[in-house]
Design an enzyme around this catalytic site. Structure first.
Site, PDB file in Angstrom:
ATOM      1  N   CYS A  53       0.840  -1.201   0.000  1.00 29.88           N
ATOM      2  CA  CYS A  53       0.000   0.000   0.000  1.00 29.88           C
ATOM      3  C   CYS A  53       0.874   1.250   0.000  1.00 29.88           C
ATOM      4  O   CYS A  53       1.805   1.375   0.809  1.00 29.88           O
ATOM      5  CB  CYS A  53      -0.913   0.005   1.227  1.00 29.88           C
ATOM      6  SG  CYS A  53      -2.012   1.436   1.327  1.00 29.88           S
ATOM      7  N   CYS A  59       0.235   6.316   7.057  1.00 30.93           N
ATOM      8  CA  CYS A  59      -1.009   5.903   7.708  1.00 30.93           C
ATOM      9  C   CYS A  59      -0.733   5.033   8.924  1.00 30.93           C
ATOM     10  O   CYS A  59       0.191   4.217   8.923  1.00 30.93           O
ATOM     11  CB  CYS A  59      -1.874   5.144   6.698  1.00 30.93           C
ATOM     12  SG  CYS A  59      -3.418   4.485   7.386  1.00 30.93           S
ATOM     13  N   CYS A  62      -1.980   0.249   9.557  1.00 26.51           N
ATOM     14  CA  CYS A  62      -1.267  -1.024   9.450  1.00 26.51           C
ATOM     15  C   CYS A  62       0.082  -0.931  10.151  1.00 26.51           C
ATOM     16  O   CYS A  62       0.715   0.123  10.171  1.00 26.51           O
ATOM     17  CB  CYS A  62      -1.058  -1.404   7.985  1.00 26.51           C
ATOM     18  SG  CYS A  62      -2.582  -1.796   7.099  1.00 26.51           S
ATOM     19  N   CYS A 136      -6.326   2.423  -0.136  1.00 28.66           N
ATOM     20  CA  CYS A 136      -6.155   1.510   1.000  1.00 28.66           C
ATOM     21  C   CYS A 136      -6.289   0.056   0.548  1.00 28.66           C
ATOM     22  O   CYS A 136      -7.264  -0.316  -0.109  1.00 28.66           O
ATOM     23  CB  CYS A 136      -7.205   1.827   2.069  1.00 28.66           C
ATOM     24  SG  CYS A 136      -7.189   0.676   3.468  1.00 28.66           S
ATOM     25  N   GLN A 236     -18.289  -9.337  12.076  1.00 28.90           N
ATOM     26  CA  GLN A 236     -16.945  -9.826  11.771  1.00 28.90           C
ATOM     27  C   GLN A 236     -16.365  -9.002  10.625  1.00 28.90           C
ATOM     28  O   GLN A 236     -17.058  -8.644   9.682  1.00 28.90           O
ATOM     29  CB  GLN A 236     -16.988 -11.308  11.408  1.00 28.90           C
ATOM     30  CG  GLN A 236     -17.454 -12.215  12.530  1.00 28.90           C
ATOM     31  CD  GLN A 236     -16.494 -12.264  13.715  1.00 28.90           C
ATOM     32  OE1 GLN A 236     -15.314 -11.903  13.602  1.00 28.90           O
ATOM     33  NE2 GLN A 236     -16.994 -12.691  14.863  1.00 28.90           N
ATOM     34  N   PHE A 263     -23.437 -14.357  23.936  1.00 35.45           N
ATOM     35  CA  PHE A 263     -22.949 -13.179  23.215  1.00 35.45           C
ATOM     36  C   PHE A 263     -23.214 -13.372  21.720  1.00 35.45           C
ATOM     37  O   PHE A 263     -22.327 -13.234  20.873  1.00 35.45           O
ATOM     38  CB  PHE A 263     -21.451 -12.948  23.457  1.00 35.45           C
ATOM     39  CG  PHE A 263     -21.052 -12.883  24.907  1.00 35.45           C
ATOM     40  CD1 PHE A 263     -21.140 -11.711  25.615  1.00 35.45           C
ATOM     41  CD2 PHE A 263     -20.583 -14.027  25.562  1.00 35.45           C
ATOM     42  CE1 PHE A 263     -20.764 -11.647  26.949  1.00 35.45           C
ATOM     43  CE2 PHE A 263     -20.209 -13.979  26.891  1.00 35.45           C
ATOM     44  CZ  PHE A 263     -20.303 -12.791  27.591  1.00 35.45           C
ATOM     45  N   GLU A 283     -27.975 -12.348  24.135  1.00 41.16           N
ATOM     46  CA  GLU A 283     -27.238 -11.141  23.773  1.00 41.16           C
ATOM     47  C   GLU A 283     -27.749  -9.990  24.620  1.00 41.16           C
ATOM     48  O   GLU A 283     -28.916  -9.966  25.012  1.00 41.16           O
ATOM     49  CB  GLU A 283     -27.429 -10.859  22.279  1.00 41.16           C
ATOM     50  CG  GLU A 283     -27.035  -9.488  21.793  1.00 41.16           C
ATOM     51  CD  GLU A 283     -25.568  -9.182  21.976  1.00 41.16           C
ATOM     52  OE1 GLU A 283     -25.266  -8.045  22.368  1.00 41.16           O
ATOM     53  OE2 GLU A 283     -24.730 -10.069  21.732  1.00 41.16           O
ATOM     54  N   CYS A 357     -11.397 -12.507  20.331  1.00 44.32           N
ATOM     55  CA  CYS A 357     -10.582 -11.537  19.596  1.00 44.32           C
ATOM     56  C   CYS A 357      -9.430 -11.029  20.450  1.00 44.32           C
ATOM     57  O   CYS A 357      -8.767 -10.054  20.089  1.00 44.32           O
ATOM     58  CB  CYS A 357     -11.450 -10.365  19.126  1.00 44.32           C
ATOM     59  SG  CYS A 357     -12.244  -9.465  20.465  1.00 44.32           S
TER      60      CYS A 357
END
Length: 400
Positions: A53, A59, A62, A136, A236, A263, A283, A357
Site C-alpha cells: 500500500c 497511515c 497497518c 487503502c 466480523q 454473546f 445477547e 478476539c
C-alpha cells in the site's frame, strides 16, 4: 552506530537490545536509529518486502506491511502461543486462516472538512493528523468507491475544527453508513441527508442514534438467513474470516441437538447452527436480537431459534440453566467472559466452543475451563485484521 533488532513485540514494533522500540523493522535486521527516531535499515532480512500500500509510511492503520505473509502468520501464531504458555496451557494448533487484501467489509473512518471540501481516512500512528487513503489495501473496493459519499457527509456533519466518525459497512444492499457527530438532526437536515443517500445509492444512513433513511435492506448472509444488523453494530471484519470461524463452530457441533449461543450478536453463529440443531441465542442488546429473530423467521429449513436479552457480565447463565444444553458457544468482547466461564466450569456441560478476539483473555478463560476438567481439543488462528497486531482464535473444549 548500528544495532541489531532482537525481536518484534506484540504491537508490531522492533525491539533493540537496550529496549528501544522502533517501527517498521524486523528481527535480525541491522539498523541505524536516526536523530528523529526513525530507523535506517542497513542490512534487511529475507522476510522484508515492499509494502503493498502506498499509504503505509504515513497511515497508522497497518503495522507490518513491510513483512512477508509467512512472517506475519508466524508472528500472529506466536502471539496466541505465548498467551497460552503464560497460563501453562497447550497449543493444539490446527490451522491458520488469513483474510486476503482488500477484504475488510467494515471500517471506522474519520472525516474532516478542508478548504476544498472534506478528507476521509485513518489517523497517522499516535497522531491527530488525518491521512487520505484512497488506495487503502485493506478495504473492499466497494467501500473505497464510497469515499465521495463519506466526504459529502463530512461536509455536512463536521465543523471547521471537529472531526466526525464514519462507520461504513458493505452489505448485500449496498453501503450502510453511520455518522457520529455533534450536529443535531432536525427536519431540514433529515431531508438533505436523504438526498445524499439517494445521490450516492446508500443502502442505509444513520445519524447518531437515528436512522435517517433505509433505501435497501442492509442485509448480511448468516447461513441461509439474511439479517439486517443495527447500524454500526458488531460484525466480523471480513466475510472470509467470518466463514473460517463459522466453519470451525459448525465442525464442533458433533451430535449436539441443543446449543446455547452466548454473546450471540445478530446471529453470526446462531443461524448457521440452526440448520442442524435448536439454538437459544443470548445477547445484551435488544436490537441485535430483534434482527436475529427477523432473519430466522424469514428463513426456511431452520430449526427453532429462541432469543433472550441478558447482560452476561452481570448476570451470566447459572449452571442449572446451562445444563439444559448439549453445547455452549460463546464469542465475548475483548474483555472475555470471566463471570460466564465460572458458571460454565461449574455446570455439567461436556462441550464448549469459544471464539475470541483477544488471546490474553482467551487464555485466562481457557485456563479456568481446563482447571474444571475440560481439554482443549484444537485451536484455529484467524487473522481478519491483516497487517495489524490483532488476531482471533476459535477453540473446542470437551470433558468426560
Amino acid at each position: 552506530m548500528t544495532e541489531i533488532v532482537e525481536k518484534i513485540t506484540q504491537a508490531g514494533l522492533g525491539q533493540l537490545a537496550d529496549g528501544t522500540l522502533i517501527e517498521r523493522v524486523l528481527p535480525g535486521e541491522e539498523v541505524e536509529v536516526q536523530a528523529d527516531g526513525t530507523p535506517r535499515v542497513i542490512t534487511p532480512v529475507v522476510d522484508r518486502v515492499k509494502a503493498p500500500c502506498r499509504h503505509f509510511k504515513s497511515c497508522g492503520g497497518c503495522a507490518v506491511q513491510h513483512a512477508s505473509d509467512s512472517f506475519v502468520e508466524a508472528w500472529k501464531t506466536q502471539i496466541v502461543e505465548r498467551a497460552l504458555a503464560a497460563r501453562e496451557l497447550p497449543f493444539p494448533l490446527r490451522t491458520v486462516h488469513t483474510s486476503p487484501p482488500q477484504s475488510r467489509r467494515r471500517a471506522r473512518l474519520s472525516g474532516r472538512r478542508t478548504k476544498k471540501g472534506a478528507m476521509v481516512g485513518f489517523h497517522a500512528k499516535g497522531s491527530d493528523a488525518l491521512i487520505d487513503v484512497p488506495d487503502c489495501q485493506l478495504l473492499l473496493p466497494g467501500i473505497r468507491a464510497g469515499f465521495p459519499a463519506l466526504e459529502a457527509l463530512t461536509v455536512i456533519a463536521a465543523s471547521r475544527k471537529s472531526e466526525v466518525n464514519l462507520t461504513v459497512t458493505d452489505t448485500m444492499g449496498g453501503l450502510d453508513v453511520h455518522v457520529a457527530t455533534e450536529r443535531d438532526l432536525d427536519g431540514p437536515l433529515r431531508i438533505e441527508l436523504a438526498g445524499v443517500a439517494d445521490a450516492h445509492n446508500l443502502a442505509r444512513l444513520a445519524w447518531n442514534d437515528d436512522v435517517v433513511v433505509t433505501r435497501k435492506s442492509p442485509d448480511q448472509q448468516f447461513g441461509t438467513a439474511r439479517v439486517a444488523p443495527p447500524a454500526a453494530s458488531f460484525l466480523q471484519a471480513t466475510r472470509e474470516g467470518e466463514q473460517a470461524l463459522v466453519d470451525a463452530v459448525m465442525g464442533s457441533l458433533g451430535k449436539a441437538k441443543t446449543v446455547v449461543d452466548l454473546f450471540s450478536g445478530a446471529g453470526t453463529f446462531s443461524l448457521p447452527m440452526a440448520a442442524k440443531c435448536e439454538v437459544h441465542a443470548i445477547e445484551g442488546e435488544d436490537e441485535m436480537l430483534a434482527a436475529l429473530d427477523r432473519g430466522w423467521r424469514h428463513a426456511t429449513g431452520l430449526k427453532t431459534v429462541t432469543t433472550e436479552a441478558r447482560d452476561l457480565f452481570r448476570r451470566p447463565l447459572e449452571p442449572d440453566e446451562l445444563n439444559r444444553f448439549d453445547l455452549a458457544v460463546l464469542d465475548p468482547p475483548r474483555a472475555g467472559a470471566q463471570a460466564q466461564i465460572t458458571t460454565l466450569a461449574a455446570s455439567d456441560l461436556k462441550a464448549v466452543t469459544m471464539v475470541s478476539c483477544n488471546p490474553v483473555t482467551f487464555a485466562r478463560d481457557a485456563s479456568a475451563l481446563v482447571s474444571a476438567g475440560f481439554t482443549m481439543g484444537w485451536i484455529d488462528v484467524v487473522d481478519q485484521f491483516r497487517w495489524s497486531p490483532h488476531v482471533e482464535v476459535v477453540a473446542s473444549f470437551t470433558r468426560t
